[in-house]
Design a protein around this motif. Sequence first.
Motif, PDB file in Angstrom:
ATOM      1  N   GLU A  77       0.826  -1.201   0.000  1.00  0.00           N
ATOM      2  CA  GLU A  77       0.000   0.000   0.000  1.00  0.00           C
ATOM      3  C   GLU A  77       0.865   1.259   0.000  1.00  0.00           C
ATOM      4  N   GLY A  78       1.977   1.191   0.742  1.00  0.00           N
ATOM      5  CA  GLY A  78       2.764   2.403   0.974  1.00  0.00           C
ATOM      6  C   GLY A  78       3.645   2.835  -0.170  1.00  0.00           C
ATOM      7  N   ILE A  79       4.294   1.874  -0.878  1.00  0.00           N
ATOM      8  CA  ILE A  79       5.279   2.287  -1.878  1.00  0.00           C
ATOM      9  C   ILE A  79       5.016   1.722  -3.273  1.00  0.00           C
ATOM     10  N   THR A  80       3.887   1.023  -3.476  1.00  0.00           N
ATOM     11  CA  THR A  80       3.525   0.660  -4.848  1.00  0.00           C
ATOM     12  C   THR A  80       2.293   1.430  -5.311  1.00  0.00           C
ATOM     13  N   PHE A  81       1.567   2.038  -4.382  1.00  0.00           N
ATOM     14  CA  PHE A  81       0.436   2.889  -4.753  1.00  0.00           C
ATOM     15  C   PHE A  81       0.942   4.314  -5.005  1.00  0.00           C
ATOM     16  N   PRO A  82       0.521   4.949  -6.090  1.00  0.00           N
ATOM     17  CA  PRO A  82       0.814   6.376  -6.245  1.00  0.00           C
ATOM     18  C   PRO A  82       0.272   7.166  -5.060  1.00  0.00           C
ATOM     19  N   HIS A  83       0.813   8.351  -4.854  1.00  0.00           N
ATOM     20  CA  HIS A  83       0.446   9.149  -3.690  1.00  0.00           C
ATOM     21  C   HIS A  83      -1.057   9.356  -3.580  1.00  0.00           C
ATOM     22  N   ASP A  84      -1.704   9.715  -4.698  1.00  0.00           N
ATOM     23  CA  ASP A  84      -3.131  10.020  -4.610  1.00  0.00           C
ATOM     24  C   ASP A  84      -3.961   8.764  -4.363  1.00  0.00           C
ATOM     25  N   TRP A  85      -3.468   7.580  -4.805  1.00  0.00           N
ATOM     26  CA  TRP A  85      -4.176   6.339  -4.499  1.00  0.00           C
ATOM     27  C   TRP A  85      -4.206   6.103  -2.989  1.00  0.00           C
ATOM     28  N   LEU A  86      -3.026   6.194  -2.355  1.00  0.00           N
ATOM     29  CA  LEU A  86      -2.968   5.957  -0.918  1.00  0.00           C
ATOM     30  C   LEU A  86      -3.686   7.064  -0.152  1.00  0.00           C
ATOM     31  N   ALA A  87      -3.564   8.289  -0.612  1.00  0.00           N
ATOM     32  CA  ALA A  87      -4.210   9.406   0.077  1.00  0.00           C
ATOM     33  C   ALA A  87      -5.724   9.228   0.138  1.00  0.00           C
ATOM     34  N   HIS A  88      -6.293   8.530  -0.844  1.00  0.00           N
ATOM     35  CA  HIS A  88      -7.754   8.342  -0.873  1.00  0.00           C
ATOM     36  C   HIS A  88      -8.166   6.884  -0.691  1.00  0.00           C
ATOM     37  N   LEU A  89      -7.205   6.009  -0.387  1.00  0.00           N
ATOM     38  CA  LEU A  89      -7.516   4.589  -0.277  1.00  0.00           C
ATOM     39  C   LEU A  89      -8.579   4.324   0.786  1.00  0.00           C
ATOM     40  N   TYR A  90      -8.516   5.056   1.894  1.00  0.00           N
ATOM     41  CA  TYR A  90      -9.387   4.767   3.033  1.00  0.00           C
ATOM     42  C   TYR A  90     -10.520   5.774   3.186  1.00  0.00           C
ATOM     43  N   ASP A  91     -10.867   6.473   2.118  1.00  0.00           N
ATOM     44  CA  ASP A  91     -11.961   7.455   2.189  1.00  0.00           C
ATOM     45  C   ASP A  91     -13.259   6.820   2.654  1.00  0.00           C
ATOM     46  N   GLU A  92     -13.517   5.590   2.218  1.00  0.00           N
ATOM     47  CA  GLU A  92     -14.768   4.911   2.567  1.00  0.00           C
ATOM     48  C   GLU A  92     -14.571   3.840   3.639  1.00  0.00           C
ATOM     49  N   ALA A  93     -13.426   3.847   4.305  1.00  0.00           N
ATOM     50  CA  ALA A  93     -13.136   2.812   5.301  1.00  0.00           C
ATOM     51  C   ALA A  93     -14.014   2.979   6.536  1.00  0.00           C
ATOM     52  N   ALA A  94     -14.544   1.854   7.008  1.00  0.00           N
ATOM     53  CA  ALA A  94     -15.357   1.843   8.226  1.00  0.00           C
ATOM     54  C   ALA A  94     -14.546   1.293   9.390  1.00  0.00           C
ATOM     55  N   PHE A  95     -13.247   1.508   9.380  1.00  0.00           N
ATOM     56  CA  PHE A  95     -12.344   0.982  10.397  1.00  0.00           C
ATOM     57  C   PHE A  95     -11.168   1.944  10.528  1.00  0.00           C
ATOM     58  N   PRO A  96     -10.498   1.971  11.677  1.00  0.00           N
ATOM     59  CA  PRO A  96      -9.341   2.861  11.851  1.00  0.00           C
ATOM     60  C   PRO A  96      -8.067   2.270  11.233  1.00  0.00           C
ATOM     61  N   VAL A  97      -7.233   3.148  10.684  1.00  0.00           N
ATOM     62  CA  VAL A  97      -5.923   2.787  10.165  1.00  0.00           C
ATOM     63  C   VAL A  97      -4.883   3.348  11.126  1.00  0.00           C
ATOM     64  N   LEU A  98      -4.103   2.474  11.742  1.00  0.00           N
ATOM     65  CA  LEU A  98      -3.097   2.903  12.718  1.00  0.00           C
ATOM     66  C   LEU A  98      -1.728   2.901  12.063  1.00  0.00           C
ATOM     67  N   LEU A  99      -1.097   4.053  12.072  1.00  0.00           N
ATOM     68  CA  LEU A  99       0.210   4.192  11.414  1.00  0.00           C
ATOM     69  C   LEU A  99       0.934   5.390  12.006  1.00  0.00           C
ATOM     70  N   GLY A 100       2.020   5.117  12.716  1.00  0.00           N
ATOM     71  CA  GLY A 100       2.710   6.184  13.423  1.00  0.00           C
ATOM     72  C   GLY A 100       3.932   6.735  12.735  1.00  0.00           C
ATOM     73  N   ASN A 101       4.405   6.116  11.649  1.00  0.00           N
ATOM     74  CA  ASN A 101       5.697   6.547  11.105  1.00  0.00           C
ATOM     75  C   ASN A 101       5.666   6.942   9.637  1.00  0.00           C
ATOM     76  N   VAL A 102       4.493   7.261   9.087  1.00  0.00           N
ATOM     77  CA  VAL A 102       4.392   7.811   7.735  1.00  0.00           C
ATOM     78  C   VAL A 102       3.649   9.143   7.810  1.00  0.00           C
ATOM     79  N   TYR A 103       4.186  10.153   7.105  1.00  0.00           N
ATOM     80  CA  TYR A 103       3.633  11.499   7.146  1.00  0.00           C
ATOM     81  C   TYR A 103       3.520  12.054   5.734  1.00  0.00           C
ATOM     82  N   GLN A 104       2.732  13.125   5.621  1.00  0.00           N
ATOM     83  CA  GLN A 104       2.793  13.914   4.405  1.00  0.00           C
ATOM     84  C   GLN A 104       4.190  14.523   4.280  1.00  0.00           C
ATOM     85  N   ALA A 105       4.568  14.895   3.060  1.00  0.00           N
ATOM     86  CA  ALA A 105       5.926  15.411   2.842  1.00  0.00           C
ATOM     87  C   ALA A 105       6.228  16.621   3.722  1.00  0.00           C
TER      88      ALA A 105
END
Length: 446
Positions: free
Chosen positions: A76-104
Amino acid sequence: MRTITMFHYNDLHSKFHNWPRFVSFLNEHRTDETLVFDLGDHADRTHPATEVTRGQVNVRLLNRIRPTAVTIGNNEGITFPHDWLAHLYDEAAFPVLLGNVYQAAGERPEWASETLIVEREGIQIGLFGVTAPYEELYPELGWAIEAPHGATARALETLRDCDVIIALSHLGFYADERLAEAFPEIDVILGAHTHHVLDEGVVTNGVLIAQAGKYGQYVGQIELTIEGKRVIEKRACLHDVSEREPDEATVAVLAAEYGQAERLLDVTIAETPGYESDWFGPSAIGDLLASGLADWCDAELSIIPSGVLLEGLRPGHVTLNMLHRICPHPINPCLLRLDGATLVRFLNDVQEDAFTTMHVRGLGFRGTVLGSPILHGIDSRHGRYSINGEEIKLDGTYRVATVDMFTFGPLLPYLADQPKRYFMPELLRDVLRETIVTRHNAIRKG
């Protein structure tokens, strides 16, 4: 005494054949109190449905099982283009936990949370997520990456009043062991990335590390026995679901998703006289890709393993679906700058029988064996190499187009530290598509 039960799995890689069996298992064994976690690499662009929906099919499947939380993997992190990952979870009904990835610019993505606290039977359970820190690759896609130990220390400070601490990790087993050595206050690390099958888990420095293989064959189960507010026992086991009866509703959902993906990829891009493929002999389609890759990277020569092309193209129309089938890998183009001595070593190594017959798992490679190298822009005679009729100078510098998997370390360690540029988010099949379109009359689907 109370018991907390959790189920976990990892590295599905869009291999959906076991997914209906996994859902069937959850339907039978899950209660309202059970915790359920996905540890990343659920999505893989190898699958047409993931490709054509930009990963939304994976989110829709996750929504149906209502996980307690998920984290992301490198797919998900490095094979998806930025905009794919940025909108991947728009419709997610669950939390995504990630502490070490940020916007540029340094802010946390809107789709991610660093920590989460859930309560079960009066017990406060603190959760956090970290993913593998591909330091050279995340910035190429417009993300910033932090070392996981720094993110973990910060998360543990936030969760310091919790009774139980669970890490959702896509770092890999050996990195999880280092995490456990550094942070014994973690109760359980739910792991991924290295596809370890840990039948009963591994305890390191008092921390239980669990991992459940890959492709959904196994569901991991963790049982924590709590006395008062303290964990007094930790148990892990795996359930093999590969022979289980599938959930029929999920089978129907997947069939509909597959059909839609096939239709959307049934787009003709060109008509060609056909290109044959051979992993250990002349390969017309390999020559085509190697030539296109050199142009794409503005390189003097290119070196690719013929095994990245799973088959050739018959004469006639070429569709996007065909290209996805013959070149499914989430592998990026890479431009290396090598001195002549290193280039000669590279050329010699990739032609060794042990290298060409190597069965590779991971590194983005989704084929069988590497195969003989396809060389473009270089001639070899009597063990000596020349470029444009001039023998390679050992102290010269050369621009070499190749595949990113050669530069990650496990295959050719000496290439890892060479000056390089990764072309991201473009994949090899993007190069192949553009090369075919450029060299043949592009036509529209009628």
